[in-house]
Scaffold this active site. Structure first.
Site, short mmCIF file in Angstrom:
data_model
loop_
_atom_site.label_atom_id
_atom_site.label_comp_id
_atom_site.label_asym_id
_atom_site.label_seq_id
_atom_site.Cartn_x
_atom_site.Cartn_y
_atom_site.Cartn_z
N GLY A 63 63.17 40.56 56.59
CA GLY A 63 62.49 41.30 57.65
C GLY A 63 63.08 41.08 59.03
N SER A 64 62.21 41.28 60.05
CA SER A 64 62.66 41.29 61.44
C SER A 64 63.16 39.93 61.91
CB SER A 64 61.50 41.72 62.33
OG SER A 64 61.81 41.46 63.69
N THR A 65 64.18 39.98 62.77
CA THR A 65 64.71 38.76 63.37
C THR A 65 63.70 38.12 64.33
OG1 THR A 65 65.74 40.04 65.11
CG2 THR A 65 67.11 39.50 63.22
#
Lengths: 129, 416
Positions: A63-65
């Site tokens: 997923g998102s950083t």
């Protein structure tokens, strides 16, 4: 019986706690509540479990950083995992753990760890049981 | 004892890792070393500059603010030029933009924390428009995806797509791991595209980028022929640059494009450092499908936006010329770096834009501003990157088309 596993240090440190094992990757942004440490991703094998104080065992992050900041927030809020053990650590978890000061070892054979096992991290060594 | 695997560190690097320059620098070195080890780098490389994303309060939240402050408290400071990505608001005109005051207070605190870390408050995704920011072969640690694609492709510099904290860590130690796009072998093109569709506007180049980004996981090689080549030949140097930026920005948004080569146009192709891959090219003869994928179906609009990536002076001039004598009926944001906005003021262009009702918005863009909190639900744009992100990330409806079509919509107040 005690099992000793060797891995690669991602964030140096020592940690001890009860294992919480996920067969699935974990996405921290949206997947874990930074205020409570409870996994809230719908349908995730750990949904409803708290990562606080546990040794979190999972294949890799996803997923998102921005997930790195969520790991940091967990630590600020006192609900971070004590340590993390992964098969393949990627940058989101690695940077989050360094930001938060959480010991991480990867390249570990996760099939040797069960939820509820007592786990100790020291250097690149993961001691189970 | 830190086990470093195959990573070799110099004495100076080992000292940074040991904490000789304090806990903040040690933390940065731990981050750089962890990334280098994950990707099996054998050494670290000195970098010329860093470009740091993770600025909008909407994106990094209170945790991000707390971390940046704590890192500054630990004594971390950048040791190479570090340029800041856009924030969630225009730092001077946030009230006029309709940004809530509590958001603005948090956003200002984040920017202030970056300033303490020594980061230049450029607040732009296009720092390369005003200064020579990198040259062929330079190693960088940049993070905003369109800037990364531009630096790699158009400038021929070398950077991975760093995360915000990773880029900042690299700036603090002045180094990054020698892996990925820092290595010549990883920069060779794998997927070959042959494009004949006309590329007359930045929107066309963006639609092409979105299509290429969807179709490749690696480094694409793009050949232009027929109408595509003819339109490229007819563009000015600035228009071509703006087209290439739109291509890279959209490819990074629709896929994971971080480097592309266009035969005869991009830096390494021109320098003969890369060769076309073998095999039959995928042919792109029309951009209609890409346009349809990017375009939505809303008719009423709250906002028309251009400048993602941040607009060049030439793009602002094109807006002023096209709208001369007319006036917009819905807000028209032209998002730009503050430096370009100052140039526009100095040459009288800003006045012409104000006369048609356009607003120069600095430091931010529609991808990172808190649009919903500002009551914005439907946006028209000529940026394929914005069109990729707005529905999913911001939850707003989008119309995508050429600049002219967007400006007509701004005058009419609705898409047609």
């Amino acid at each position: 019986m005690t099992v000793v596993l060797e891995g690669r240090i991602i964030k140096e440190g020592t940690a001890e706690g009860t294992a919480l094992v996920s067969p699935e990757p974990i996405g921290f942004l949206g997947g874990v509540d930074p205020a409570t440490g409870v996994v809230r991703e719908k349908g995730h094998p750990l949904e409803g479990e708290s990562v606080a104080g546990r040794v979190l065992v999972f294949p890799r992050g996803k997923g998102s950083t921005v997930g790195s900041y969520v790991i940091y927030a967990l630590a600020r809020n006192g609900v971070a995992p004590a340590g993390m053990v992964l098969a393949d650590c990627e940058p989101i978890v690695a940077l989050g753990a360094i930001m938060a000061g959480i010991a991480v070892v990867d390249q570990v054979d996760l099939s040797r760890i069960r939820s509820g096992d007592r786990v100790r991290l020291e250097g690149g060594t993961v001691t189970v049981g | 004892m830190v086990l470093l695997g195959t990573l070799q560190l110099t004495d100076e690097e080992r000292a940074l890792l040991a904490g000789d320059e304090g806990p903040g620098v040690r933390r940065a070195m731990e981050m750089v070393v962890a990334l280098a080890r994950i990707y099996r780098a054998e050494r670290l490389l000195p970098i010329g500059s860093a470009q740091v994303a993770g600025v909008s309060y909407a994106n990094i939240g209170d945790a991000g603010l707390d971390f940046l402050r704590a890192w500054a408290d630990e004594g971390a400071r950048v040791r190479v030029p570090a340029l800041l990505n856009p924030a969630g608001m225009d730092r001077q005109a946030w009230q006029e933009m309709g940004v809530p005051a509590d958001f603005a207070a948090k956003q200002s605190a984040i920017v202030a924390a970056y300033a303490r870390l020594g980061v230049r408050l450029t607040c732009t995704c296009a720092p390369y428009l005003l200064e020579e920011s990198a040259r062929l072969g330079d190693h960088l640690a940049w993070s905003e995806s369109s800037a990364v694609a531009y630096a790699n492709s158009v400038l021929g510099a070398r950077t991975n797509r760093e995360g915000g904290p990773g880029a900042l860590a690299a700036a603090i130690v002045g180094r990054t791991g020698d892996f990925g796009l820092h290595r010549s072998g990883e920069r060779q093109p794998r997927d070959r595209f042959r494009v004949s569709a006309p590329l007359e506007t930045a929107a066309d180049w963006g639609a092409l980028g979105a299509e290429v980004g969807r179709r490749t996981q690696g480094v694409p090689w793009i050949e232009l022929e027929g109408p595509a080549q003819a339109s490229a030949d007819s563009l000015t140097e600035a228009q071509l640059r703006d087209g290439l930026r739109a291509l890279g920005a959209a490819g990074a948004a629709s896929g994971s494009l971080a480097l592309f080569h266009v035969a005869g146009l991009t830096a390494e192709a021109r320098a003969g450092l890369v060769a076309p891959p073998a095999g039959e090219p995928q042919v792109i003869a029309s951009l209609r499908e890409s346009y349809e994928r990017l375009d939505g179906d809303t008719v009423p609009l709250d906002l028309v936006a251009s400048g993602c990536p941040h607009a060049s002076l030439e793009q602002l001039e094109a807006v002023a010329r096209y709208l001369d004598g007319r006036r917009v009926a819905v807000p028209l944001w032209l998002t730009v770096g503050r430096g370009v906005a100052e140039q526009a003021r100095d040459c009288g262009l800003a006045g012409r834009l104000e006369a048609v009702g356009a607003r120069l918005v600095s430091d931010t863009c529609v991808v990172v501003a808190p649009l919903r909190e500002m009551g914005i639900t439907a946006v028209a744009t000529d940026s394929a990157k914005s069109a990729c992100y707005l529905p999913g990330h911001q939850g707003v409806a989008v119309r995508f088309g050429s600049l002219e079509r967007c400006l007509d919509a701004a005058v009419r107040g609705r898409w047609a």
